[in-house]
Write an enzyme that holds these catalytic residues in place. Structure first.
Site, PDB file in Angstrom:
ATOM      1  N   HIS A  95      -4.040   2.269  -2.807  1.00 44.22           N
ATOM      2  CA  HIS A  95      -4.029   2.677  -4.334  1.00 44.22           C
ATOM      3  C   HIS A  95      -5.049   1.526  -5.061  1.00 44.22           C
ATOM      4  O   HIS A  95      -4.736   0.279  -4.995  1.00 44.22           O
ATOM      5  CB  HIS A  95      -2.623   2.440  -4.845  1.00 44.22           C
ATOM      6  CG  HIS A  95      -2.362   3.082  -6.233  1.00 44.22           C
ATOM      7  ND1 HIS A  95      -2.523   4.124  -6.399  1.00 44.22           N
ATOM      8  CD2 HIS A  95      -1.852   2.198  -7.247  1.00 44.22           C
ATOM      9  CE1 HIS A  95      -2.512   4.154  -7.794  1.00 44.22           C
ATOM     10  NE2 HIS A  95      -2.098   3.086  -8.338  1.00 44.22           N
ATOM     11  N   ALA A 137       4.516   1.707  -0.489  1.00 45.35           N
ATOM     12  CA  ALA A 137       4.108   0.103  -0.700  1.00 45.35           C
ATOM     13  C   ALA A 137       2.890   0.386  -1.824  1.00 45.35           C
ATOM     14  O   ALA A 137       2.207   1.277  -1.516  1.00 45.35           O
ATOM     15  CB  ALA A 137       3.347   0.009   0.649  1.00 45.35           C
ATOM     16  N   PRO A 139       0.227  -1.378  -2.396  1.00 48.99           N
ATOM     17  CA  PRO A 139      -1.190  -1.433  -1.981  1.00 48.99           C
ATOM     18  C   PRO A 139      -1.468  -0.037  -0.969  1.00 48.99           C
ATOM     19  O   PRO A 139      -2.654  -0.242  -0.725  1.00 48.99           O
ATOM     20  CB  PRO A 139      -1.302  -2.560  -1.108  1.00 48.99           C
ATOM     21  CG  PRO A 139       0.228  -3.505  -0.943  1.00 48.99           C
ATOM     22  CD  PRO A 139       1.052  -2.249  -1.546  1.00 48.99           C
ATOM     23  N   GLU A 140      -0.668   0.612  -0.819  1.00 43.15           N
ATOM     24  CA  GLU A 140      -0.840   1.835  -0.138  1.00 43.15           C
ATOM     25  C   GLU A 140      -0.719   3.161  -0.962  1.00 43.15           C
ATOM     26  O   GLU A 140      -1.629   3.265  -1.645  1.00 43.15           O
ATOM     27  CB  GLU A 140      -0.041   1.901   1.128  1.00 43.15           C
ATOM     28  CG  GLU A 140      -0.450   0.717   2.052  1.00 43.15           C
ATOM     29  CD  GLU A 140       0.432   0.790   3.204  1.00 43.15           C
ATOM     30  OE1 GLU A 140       0.253   1.542   4.252  1.00 43.15           O
ATOM     31  OE2 GLU A 140       1.346  -0.239   3.407  1.00 43.15           O
ATOM     32  N   MET A 141       0.155   3.971  -0.816  1.00 42.51           N
ATOM     33  CA  MET A 141       0.479   5.317  -1.716  1.00 42.51           C
ATOM     34  C   MET A 141       1.004   4.861  -2.812  1.00 42.51           C
ATOM     35  O   MET A 141       0.980   5.770  -3.842  1.00 42.51           O
ATOM     36  CB  MET A 141       0.924   6.113  -0.493  1.00 42.51           C
ATOM     37  CG  MET A 141       0.043   6.497   0.342  1.00 42.51           C
ATOM     38  SD  MET A 141       0.946   7.598   1.699  1.00 42.51           S
ATOM     39  CE  MET A 141       0.961   9.222   0.583  1.00 42.51           C
TER      40      MET A 141
END
Length: 338
Positions: A95, A137, A139-141
């Site tokens: 993201h 998460a 830093p992810e989705m």
């Protein structure tokens, strides 16, 4: 006379192949079963049996970027099924183009069903549990459970598919959505020439690949890279020496310093290597593994031989047709790139 010589050579080749198969099995190398029932026994979860309806629905969810906060990132973004099941990056990017804060790369999702544990630190026991993490998460989705559930339930086609997969009284909650993704991921198995060879086809490997398998076993690579996944268990990284790129990122493994052993299946397609993606080539990865895990200096000849064997682990991937996803409705949550 010539015919007798050819027959003798053929018999000798068959004996050598049989011996190599036995050596492989003695070293703990295990083939993906050729028999569908035997394979299903390995991949299926009795708590959530694989069905065609769940698998197709799970595939749709795997590819649907609207599960993410931005509406841009899907599971396939980091676990690209067209490029080895990972993203080809040294560290995953999520993201708002956030690089994984621990400088960890995305492991391949192909054959992950055979792993003892999921994630680099092994904190997740299975694919269904693992699927819950990246979606939430930051830093992810970067989504929330509420966003995911509202997104899915806002689309009538998804609701109908869940009813067909689980029954008309299904509760479409976050756990059910992610276990459906896991159900699809259980089918991402890639049998390779290596498996054909262990399953009885003596001609499945080239002469160089057979020699490479022998080198692989004799050097000691199979002490960690074994089982059906040729990896996937937990082990210390840096048994005999410190990994030379250990300071890239702050990852130290689990509470006991254990790190998940990477699968070698399709390893020719999943560079860069190691958890932090610091090693660019297979040759360097092989040599470094010998130094830090086996305390051995692997020669160029041995590394080249092992690399030939690893080519035999490049498997036949399932035919994945990109799914057409349901239309959004007025109640579907809007994307948010912030």
């Amino acid at each position: 006379m010539v015919k007798k010589i050819l027959i003798t050579l053929s018999m000798a080749t068959a004996v050598m192949a049989t011996s190599l198969v036995q050596d492989a099995k003695n070293a703990g190398l295990v083939a993906i079963p050729a028999d569908k029932a035997a394979l299903l026994k390995l991949t299926n979860d009795p708590r959530n049996p694989i069905t065609a309806e769940k698998t197709e629905l799970g595939k749709m969810l795997f590819f649907d970027p609207r599960l993410s906060k931005s509406g841009l990132i899907s599971c396939n973004t980091c676990h690209n099924l067209a490029t080895g099941g990972d993203d080809g990056l040294a560290a995953a990017v999520g993201h708002k183009w956030t690089v994984n804060p621990h400088h960890l790369g995305s492991p391949t999702v192909y054959n992950a069903v055979f792993f003892d544990k999921q994630f680099w630190d092994g904190r997740s026991p299975d694919l269904e549990d693992q699927a819950q993490g990246p979606i939430l998460a930051s830093p992810e989705m970067a989504a929330t459970k509420e966003h995911v559930v509202k997104t899915v339930t806002s689309m009538p086609e998804y609701v109908e598919r869940f009813k067909k997969a689980y029954g008309k009284n299904v509760t479409i909650d976050y756990a059910t959505i992610t276990k459906t993704i896991g159900n699809f991921e259980r089918t991402l198995v890639t049998p390779a020439p290596f498996d054909d060879f262990l399953n009885g086809d003596k001609n499945a490997l080239t002469k160089a690949q057979k020699a490479g398998m022998k080198t692989f076993i004799e050097v000691g690579c199979a002490s960690c890279h074994n089982g059906v996944a040729l990896g996937g268990s937990m082990n210390m990284l840096g048994v005999t020496a410190k990994y030379k790129y250990a300071d890239i990122g702050d990852f130290k493994g689990d509470a006991n310093g254990m790190v998940k052993v990477s699968t070698l299946r399709n390893v020719t397609q999943t560079a860069p290597y190691f958890h932090n993606g610091a090693v660019a080539t297979l040759k360097e990865a092989i040599v470094e593994m010998g130094r830090i895990q086996l305390g051995k200096k692997i020669s160029d000849k041995e590394a080249a031989s092992i690399e030939e064997f690893l080519k035999a682990l490049e498997g036949r991937k399932p035919n994945i047709t990109y799914p057409q996803l349901p239309n959004e409705t007025a109640t579907t949550p809007k994307s948010n790139i912030n």
